[in-house]
Scaffold this active site. Structure first.
Site, PDB file in Angstrom:
ATOM      1  N   LYS A   1       9.825  -4.119 -19.204  1.00 12.41           N
ATOM      2  CA  LYS A   1       8.957  -4.208 -20.211  1.00 12.41           C
ATOM      3  C   LYS A   1       8.591  -4.586 -21.281  1.00 12.41           C
ATOM      4  O   LYS A   1       7.264  -5.242 -21.947  1.00 12.41           O
ATOM      5  CB  LYS A   1       8.365  -2.341 -19.873  1.00 12.41           C
TER       6      LYS A   1
ATOM      7  N   GLU B   1      -1.674  -5.062 -16.573  1.00 10.29           N
ATOM      8  CA  GLU B   1      -1.535  -4.025 -17.493  1.00 10.29           C
ATOM      9  C   GLU B   1      -0.403  -2.810 -17.081  1.00 10.29           C
ATOM     10  O   GLU B   1       0.076  -1.697 -17.777  1.00 10.29           O
ATOM     11  CB  GLU B   1      -3.321  -2.909 -17.162  1.00 10.29           C
TER      12      GLU B   1
ATOM     13  N   VAL C   1       0.709  -0.861  -0.247  1.00 10.85           N
ATOM     14  CA  VAL C   1      -0.229  -0.383   0.134  1.00 10.85           C
ATOM     15  C   VAL C   1       0.774   0.805  -0.295  1.00 10.85           C
ATOM     16  O   VAL C   1       0.525   2.045   0.955  1.00 10.85           O
ATOM     17  CB  VAL C   1      -0.849   0.012   1.121  1.00 10.85           C
TER      18      VAL C   1
ATOM     19  N   ILE D   1      -1.315   4.394 -19.730  1.00  8.41           N
ATOM     20  CA  ILE D   1      -1.663   3.719 -20.965  1.00  8.41           C
ATOM     21  C   ILE D   1      -1.446   2.201 -21.106  1.00  8.41           C
ATOM     22  O   ILE D   1      -0.647   1.758 -20.602  1.00  8.41           O
ATOM     23  CB  ILE D   1      -0.487   4.312 -22.041  1.00  8.41           C
TER      24      ILE D   1
ATOM     25  N   ASP E   1      14.677  -1.571 -16.611  1.00  9.18           N
ATOM     26  CA  ASP E   1      13.759  -1.345 -16.304  1.00  9.18           C
ATOM     27  C   ASP E   1      12.679  -0.979 -18.072  1.00  9.18           C
ATOM     28  O   ASP E   1      11.638  -2.395 -18.294  1.00  9.18           O
ATOM     29  CB  ASP E   1      12.936  -0.195 -15.604  1.00  9.18           C
TER      30      ASP E   1
ATOM     31  N   VAL F   1       3.651  -2.495 -17.639  1.00  6.92           N
ATOM     32  CA  VAL F   1       4.111  -2.031 -18.443  1.00  6.92           C
ATOM     33  C   VAL F   1       3.166  -0.552 -19.437  1.00  6.92           C
ATOM     34  O   VAL F   1       2.457  -0.779 -19.586  1.00  6.92           O
ATOM     35  CB  VAL F   1       4.240  -2.966 -20.173  1.00  6.92           C
TER      36      VAL F   1
ATOM     37  N   THR G   1       2.814   4.153  -3.135  1.00  9.57           N
ATOM     38  CA  THR G   1       2.609   4.982  -4.104  1.00  9.57           C
ATOM     39  C   THR G   1       1.166   4.159  -4.638  1.00  9.57           C
ATOM     40  O   THR G   1       0.938   5.216  -4.756  1.00  9.57           O
ATOM     41  CB  THR G   1       3.920   5.527  -5.046  1.00  9.57           C
TER      42      THR G   1
ATOM     43  N   GLY H   1       4.367   7.611 -11.674  1.00  7.00           N
ATOM     44  CA  GLY H   1       2.896   8.308 -10.729  1.00  7.00           C
ATOM     45  C   GLY H   1       2.248   7.177 -10.666  1.00  7.00           C
ATOM     46  O   GLY H   1       1.326   6.152 -10.558  1.00  7.00           O
TER      47      GLY H   1
END
Ligand SMILES: NC(=O)c1ccc[n+]([C@@H]2O[C@H](COP(=O)([O-])OP(=O)(O)OC[C@H]3O[C@@H](n4cnc5c(N)ncnc54)[C@H](OP(=O)(O)O)[C@@H]3O)[C@@H](O)[C@H]2O)c1
Ligand SMILES: NC(=O)c1ccc[n+]([C@@H]2O[C@H](COP(=O)([O-])OP(=O)(O)OC[C@H]3O[C@@H](n4cnc5c(N)ncnc54)[C@H](OP(=O)(O)O)[C@@H]3O)[C@@H](O)[C@H]2O)c1
EC number: 1.1.1.3
Lengths: 438, 438
Positions: B199, B123, B11, B130, B195, B126, B13, B308
């Protein structure tokens, strides 16, 4: 696992691509069982047994060997409508690319689908090959959508970018578009913004829970955009695009009488806009389409081909693949056509007011002392305050010359009232244009 | 209809945003039943009964009141791995944002999911907010994917666009990114391209049917990119971006020995590239992510926030909404984790050769007669032919000066061999860079 039995009504530009790809195995566990077209003897570049063809598309609505009816005939009424109605009544699932049909009869058809526990899918109806319906209804399923901005008509976008790069006028560019096959002989449907409005009404239904209805979209086409507007736009580091926007009106903080609209009302507009270079949409050129979703959690943009046989077939086939996956899963409850039950959709108010914005106004001003003062005082009287003004020198002895204002944020009604007042005074010649700035 | 019972492990960001949105009703018919974090007394800005919290995330794997485990702890191994394994074994569906986990253990977990008839969705793993996994696996379900180009790491993209606009060097820009919270104290994972490689391996699995494995991605980070590369790039009307690319090698038409690769092999590369302004990817600035899918039927691009809390939560919630819809539908057959059954996934060959391309090569050349001739003859010996060359004047008395070549299309191996040969001769100083041109 049984194969999904597919009947395809309409085997033209899109339908032919769909058939060829399905025959090539593009979607597993599917079989084309029936095909309908007007002329069943035309060579379409593929072979299917004669017995599977029919000239009477309505046959497909009650064949036992059709699970999914793929409607690719087109048109808001007529055969397409009769067929989809009949097929739903017979509990067949529907895949269609027909925005005209759904923007007019979407509510009725969604009700029929619900009643018969059928799925009705229409990815190809908006922005052709770009999966915008899926992105909106599933990819952003949990989001609160604030605004949709779209470039939804390739014909208009082609014409506008051609005018921009060639410095050419509207009529001559339209002719070029027609020669290249990017515009129809009768271009009304595209250039007047009707096609974009139909597509917007579908996106808006999903995003905001309204009954889709193209008549609720305030629509203005591109025929008033002139070569000179692009020159001015350039000076403002902007371009001109036909933008389809839908947004929720937020209750205004201020109590100013000039700000109308109550919380939750949705405005849908299609009109030419001055798009600043800072917006991604300014970079969308030619027949490309793009859709931007502004939401509480993310702001995403999708772009790609909005039309063309293969691109549109890609979306039709994705719908078929989804249906196939969904039927395998059990189909106890079918997803709703517009994201929620028809009973939950609200009638959208025909809003006359869009959200306040900055405006681009181009006038043709008499080259006489005091004319500018008259104009600015009329603008001021209508609460239109000016951020920037650009006046061009008079050209080859004309007694009028173009002047452009960029206003501060204000209501569209203020602009329209000011324009009416301006057109009544003798210092303004015909040929006026105005666009929101985004 | 029963509510979907959701256990959330982690729990931080992302997790906090997911909880807050679920509590606000973002996904219908769901209930948070369990929460796990290290410190269960921390104030996270929302209230949940103490009894629902646990410090032992593994508890969530065998609670009856959890249908879906949402894993938001992170890390390729450790608790996240143990938890997901245990939850799948107990027939719980999984939603995760953890690319590191899937790029390392994806095959094992997909097998477990299949065996237990569970759905595993990712989802958010990656391109953050989006919906690229959905667009690729469902929106382009029927397409034959030729190539994926992505800007998948916001940290690198931020650093590169800062260097571009400020003319600053790499190290100093990295510090700024760290101060602004766009880069970690130890930035290795991002700036070395790891990273992005993780992805890419997930997208590549879905697109090309390979077993995902980050080690199959040829990865080169951005630390060799210098301020001067941006100056040269500008001259070529291009920018520099860290591009993640995966493509099917097409069997070459010619029999030339310099063209390697047999039909169907897939190459996955993450490296800095010179991106011409004509590519949409050149316009992607700052922490924004973008993914382009080139296919047989359409070419589409999606862009938006790649990270984010809220953006990532948007994707997690979309997965939860999908699961909810799917479970309502019956769940007779669950969709595969990577688009097809694990038994159908092929091990991807660690390709050493990417597709031939044009290359940007920057050398530091001794300012002496004949040095240019030496360089060009070595390039020619290695079958590297030059399309464009730009040499800058020597600066403040330095005895070396930068020279840049844009080559014709050739193999990466030719470039690398030529560079080895070049570095062995005395006219070249250290500080060499090379990038494909796209
Ligand atoms: N083309 C695009 O780029 C595009 C993009 C997005 C959406 N769409 C939508 O896709 C749909 C199909 O478009 P299209 O471009 O493929 O149209 P099209 O090329 O005109 O094809 C229409 C097909 O329908 C058949 N048809 C017409 N009336 C019929 C009738 N009464 N009974 C049986 N068959 C009939 C025609 O038969 P014949 O071939 O024998 O004349 C033809 O095969 C439309 O709704 C359109 O809005 C098209
Ligand atoms: N942040 C992003 O923008 C972003 C974007 C895309 C994907 N992701 C992915 O999302 C996942 C979560 O990222 P995040 O940024 O939210 O991480 P974060 O802020 O570090 O949160 C991690 C959470 O996991 C909890 N935790 C750590 N170890 C645990 C353990 N052994 N047992 C129970 N709980 C434990 C932490 O508890 P405490 O709070 O008590 O310390 C914290 O709540 C990662 O896989 C990441 O790669 C993140």
């Amino acid at each position: 696992m049984d194969s999904l039995k597919i009947g395809i009504a309409g085997v033209g530009t899109v339908g032919t691509c769909v058939v060829v790809k399905l025959l090539g195995g593009a979607v597993k566990d599917t079989t084309i069982t029936r095909l309908a077209a007007r002329d069943i003897n035309k060579d379409r570049g593929f072979k299917m047994p004669e017995s599977q063809w029919t000239q009477n598309a309505l046959d497909l609505a009650d064949e036992d060997d059709v699970d999914v009816l793929v409607e690719l005939i087109g048109g808001a009424d007529g055969t397409a409508l009769d067929l989809v109605r009949a097929a739903l009544a017979n509990k067949k699932h529907i895949v269609t690319a027909n925005k005209a049909l759904l923007a007019k009869h979407g509510v009725e058809l969604a009700e029929l689908a619900e009643k018969n526990n059928c799925i009705l899918k229409y990815e190809a109806a908006v922005a052709g090959g770009i999966p915008v319906i899926k992105a909106l209804s599933e990819g952003l399923a949990a989001n609160n959508i604030f605004r949709i901005n779209g470039i939804l008509n390739g014909t208009c976008n082609f014409i506008l970018t051609e005018m921009e790069t060639k410095g050419a006028g509207y009529e001559e560019t339209l002719s070029i578009a027609q020669e290249l096959g990017y515009a129809e002989d009768d271009p009304t449907f595209d250039v007047e913004g009707i096609d974009a409005a139909q597509k917007l009404s579908l996106l808006s239904a999903i995003a905001f829970g309204q009954k889709p209805n193209e008549n609720d979209v305030l629509t203005r086409g591109i025929s008033d955009v002139a070569a000179i507007d692009f020159e001015f736009a350039k000076g403002f580091e902007a371009v001109i695009r036909l933008i389809a926007r839908a947004e929720k009106k937020i209750k205004s903080e201020s109590s100013s009488a000039s700000i109308s609209g109550t919380s939750g009302e949705v405005v849908q507009v299609v009109e030419p806009c001055l798009v600043r270079k800072t917006s991604v949409l300014s970079g969308i050129s030619g027949v490309t389409n793009a859709v931007q979703f502004e939401t509480d959690m993310v702001d995403v943009i999708l772009q790609g081909p909005g039309a063309g046989g293969e691109a549109t077939a890609s979306a039709v086939l994705a719908d078929i693949a989804d249906l196939s996956q969904f039927m395998k899963s059990g189909m106890r409850v079918t997803p709703h056509v517009f994201g929620r039950s028809v009973s939950e959709l609200v009638a959208s108010q025909s809003e006359t007011e869009v959200m306040p914005s900055q405006w681009y106004i181009r006038l043709n001003l008499k080259d006489a002392p005091g004319s500018m003062a008259k104009v600015t005082s009329i603008l001021a009287e209508h609460d239109v305050s000016i951020e920037e003004a650009v006046q061009r020198g008079p050209q080859n002895g004309e007694d009028h010359r173009p002047v452009v204002f960029i206003t501060h944020k204000c209501e569209k009604s203020a602009i329209k009232n000011a324009l009416v007042a301006l057109e009544a005074i003798d210092v303004i010649a015909k040929d006026v244009n105005y666009m929101p700035v985004i």
